[in-house]
Design an enzyme around this catalytic site. Structure first.
Site, mmCIF file in Angstrom:
data_model
loop_
_atom_site.group_PDB
_atom_site.id
_atom_site.type_symbol
_atom_site.label_atom_id
_atom_site.label_comp_id
_atom_site.label_asym_id
_atom_site.label_seq_id
_atom_site.Cartn_x
_atom_site.Cartn_y
_atom_site.Cartn_z
ATOM 1 N N GLU A 23 0.786 -1.242 0.019
ATOM 2 C CA GLU A 23 0.036 0.070 -0.124
ATOM 3 C C GLU A 23 0.845 1.261 0.050
ATOM 4 O O GLU A 23 0.672 2.214 0.892
ATOM 5 C CB GLU A 23 -0.977 -0.049 1.266
ATOM 6 C CG GLU A 23 -1.950 -1.069 0.999
ATOM 7 C CD GLU A 23 -3.194 -1.044 1.952
ATOM 8 O OE1 GLU A 23 -2.821 -0.297 3.214
ATOM 9 O OE2 GLU A 23 -4.257 -1.649 1.738
ATOM 10 N N GLU A 74 -5.364 -8.381 -1.306
ATOM 11 C CA GLU A 74 -6.222 -8.007 -0.145
ATOM 12 C C GLU A 74 -7.663 -7.916 -0.406
ATOM 13 O O GLU A 74 -7.700 -6.869 -1.357
ATOM 14 C CB GLU A 74 -5.702 -7.115 0.631
ATOM 15 C CG GLU A 74 -4.397 -7.145 1.235
ATOM 16 C CD GLU A 74 -3.957 -6.256 2.353
ATOM 17 O OE1 GLU A 74 -4.733 -5.762 3.174
ATOM 18 O OE2 GLU A 74 -2.513 -5.923 2.380
HETATM 19 C C1 BG6 Z 1 -4.416 -2.823 4.562
HETATM 20 C C2 BG6 Z 1 -3.025 -3.360 5.026
HETATM 21 O O1 BG6 Z 1 -4.706 -1.467 4.873
HETATM 22 O O2 BG6 Z 1 -5.680 -3.227 5.270
HETATM 23 C C3 BG6 Z 1 -3.108 -4.494 6.203
HETATM 24 O O3 BG6 Z 1 -2.291 -3.826 4.228
HETATM 25 C C4 BG6 Z 1 -4.351 -4.421 7.087
HETATM 26 O O4 BG6 Z 1 -2.094 -4.560 6.984
HETATM 27 C C5 BG6 Z 1 -5.639 -4.341 6.213
HETATM 28 O O5 BG6 Z 1 -4.602 -5.246 8.027
HETATM 29 C C6 BG6 Z 1 -7.096 -4.117 7.005
HETATM 30 O O6 BG6 Z 1 -6.990 -3.247 7.834
HETATM 31 P P1 BG6 Z 1 -7.389 -3.547 9.417
HETATM 32 O O7 BG6 Z 1 -7.026 -2.114 9.825
HETATM 33 O O8 BG6 Z 1 -8.570 -3.855 9.434
HETATM 34 O O9 BG6 Z 1 -6.355 -4.648 9.690
#
Ligand code: BG6
Length: 486
Positions: free
Chosen positions: A197, A383
């Protein structure tokens, strides 16, 4: 029709959110190790004492003596220190991934396991050996490792000593690290990404920078982009049969109304992410960025060959996270809601998750189309997922139908992007395939996994793994290449 036979189904994690064992086998501290647990109401804190014992909360940087390596305040709880203890459970965890039929496992290497301060000439053999063992375990089951070089975990020493990516030295240290792992794992890892990111990195925590003004950020971002381009070139040279991508957070943004002002606002907003894509995929700094810097009075310091390095270091694919869409408007009275690394105007057409993030499966098809139409390179969703509170029933079962609904609608949207829009999609690795520490809040109760881990927000629990309903559901999806989804 549908997904290709070699589609990379899998799941994703990051070192600092799963490994724990933060001081084992010579691992050095990272900036993330200074981050305490928080929750939806109380933000996480950076708590840190320097070697000279000064207690510094958040403004700590003003007080850090040059060269201090520091240590962590034992009074606080830091989720990365134990996380889900993947370091000691990786065999069991990868076996569960294999049982679901994973073809790929996206993970990151902790830079400080390989170079504890970031500056050593020789790598830490114990750290290298750990990832050898993890990759071997994956390959044993035919799972392709997809490796992010840097997922929010900058060596603390580099932050303290060089102000992280504010300085050019950090580029060289990063490139040395990248070269080391490319050489070591060239026969085991064929999919790489540089910075997780990269478009949301903006602070001491993720870039090690100090101070945090616009000019320092712009300079650090430039250094990140040069470092990334150098790593891409190295990867191409050292592992010609590998593919290397960037990794961005992509939240498609909709103009709230058809008012031209809102549309222009939306264009400006979208440029925040398109800038990174233009540089990393097309290999040039776009004019709108130079104009923005000019307006802000920011003068980037560039080495003579920086732009040539960027031009020569274009990525092979775009890796991205997708959780939510956002909205642009010039009407600042519109209510806001939290989102991934942002506060977002609340789209009245969309429901939100328990943590306020907009739920928008069609937004994933929109994201895929926008990027493929503009960049014409393969895309990889590395993701996606729903953070939710899971309830363990008396018999130990976990009925996470909400997660199944979320993933089902998103997978069908990405299938539409492939079938109806002709998008070239390499794979799908939903986030937190095994429960892990939430990045934004540090909580364990914000769970994403197909696999439940018995650990609470204070790191207490048996660390026992168990399969949720979604585990069995995702296994079927992979087995049928998603053709079982209506
Ligand atoms: C992304 C990141 O921003 O979102 C992860 O790459 C992160 O590291 C994921 O865990 C989800 O966000 P959160 O705050 O729910 O863990």
């Amino acid at each position: 029709m549908g997904f290709s036979k070699d589609f990379l189904w899998g799941g994703a994690t990051a070192a600092n959110q799963i490994e724990g064992a933060y001081q084992e086998d010579g691992r050095g501290l990272t900036t993330m190790d200074t981050l305490t647990v928080g929750d939806a109401q109380n933000p996480r804190q950076i708590t840190y004492k320097t070697v000279e014992g000064q207690v510094c909360k958040d403004e700590r940087l003003a007080a850090v003596p040059e060269g201090a390596t520091g240590y962590i305040d034992p009074e606080d709880f830091y989720p990365s220190h134990t996380a889900i203890d993947f370091y000691h459970h990786y065999k069991e965890d990868i076996a569960l991934f294999a049982e679901m039929g994973f073809k790929a496992y996206r993970m990151s290497i902790a830079w400080t396991r390989i170079f504890p301060t970031g500056t050593e000439a020789e790598p830490n053999e114990a750290g290298l050996a750990f990832y050898d063992a993890v990759f071997d375990e994956c390959l044993k089951y035919g799972i392709e490792p997809v490796v992010t070089l840097c997922h929010f975990d900058i060596p603390l020493y580099l932050a303290d000593t060089y102000n992280g990516f504010s300085s050019r030295e950090t580029i060289d240290y990063f490139v040395h690290y990248a070269e080391t792992v490319f050489k070591r794992y060239k026969d085991k890892v064929k999919y790489w990404m540089t910075f997780n990111e990269i478009n949301v990195l903006r602070s001491w925590l993720q870039m090690g920078i100090h101070p945090n003004d616009d000019a320092t950020k712009a300079q650090a971002v430039h250094h990140l982009l040069v470092a990334s381009a150098k790593a891409v070139q190295l990867c191409h040279d050292l592992i010609p049969d590998a593919k290397i991508g960037n990794m961005i957070m992509y939240a498609p943004s909709y103009a709230m109304t058809a008012k031209p002002e809102d549309v222009m606002e939306n264009i400006t907003y979208k440029r925040q992410v398109e800038f990174y894509l233009d540089v990393m995929v097309k290999g040039y700094y776009p004019a709108y960025k130079f104009k923005e810097y000019e307006r802000k009075g920011i003068e980037l310091v560039m080495a003579a060959d920086d732009l040539a390095v960027i031009e020569a270091g274009c990525v092979d694919f775009i890796g991205f996270s997708y959780y939510m869409s956002t909205m642009s408007t010039t009407d600042t009275s519109i209510p806001k809601t939290p989102g991934n690394n942002m506060m977002s105007y609340k789209n009245p057409n969309l429901e939100v998750s328990e943590w306020g993030w907009a739920l928008d499966p069609l937004g994933l098809r929109i994201a895929l189309s926008e990027m493929y139409d503009r960049y014409h390179v393969p895309l990889f969703i590395v993701e996606n997922g729903l953070g939710a509170v899971d309830v363990v029933e008396e018999d130990g079962s976990i009925h996470d139908d909400y997660r199944i609904d979320y993933l089902d609608t998103h997978i069908r949207a990405m299938r539409d992007a492939v079938d109806l829009d002709g998008v070239d999609l390499m794979g799908y690795t939903p986030w937190g395939c095994i429960d892990l520490v939430a990045w934004s809040t540090g909580e364990m109760k914000k769970r994403y996994g197909f696999i439940y881990v018995d650990v609470d927000d204070r790191g207490q629990g048996t660390f026992k793994r168990s399969k949720k309903k979604s585990f069995y559901w995702y296994k079927e999806v992979i087995a049928h290449n998603a053709e079982n989804l209506q």
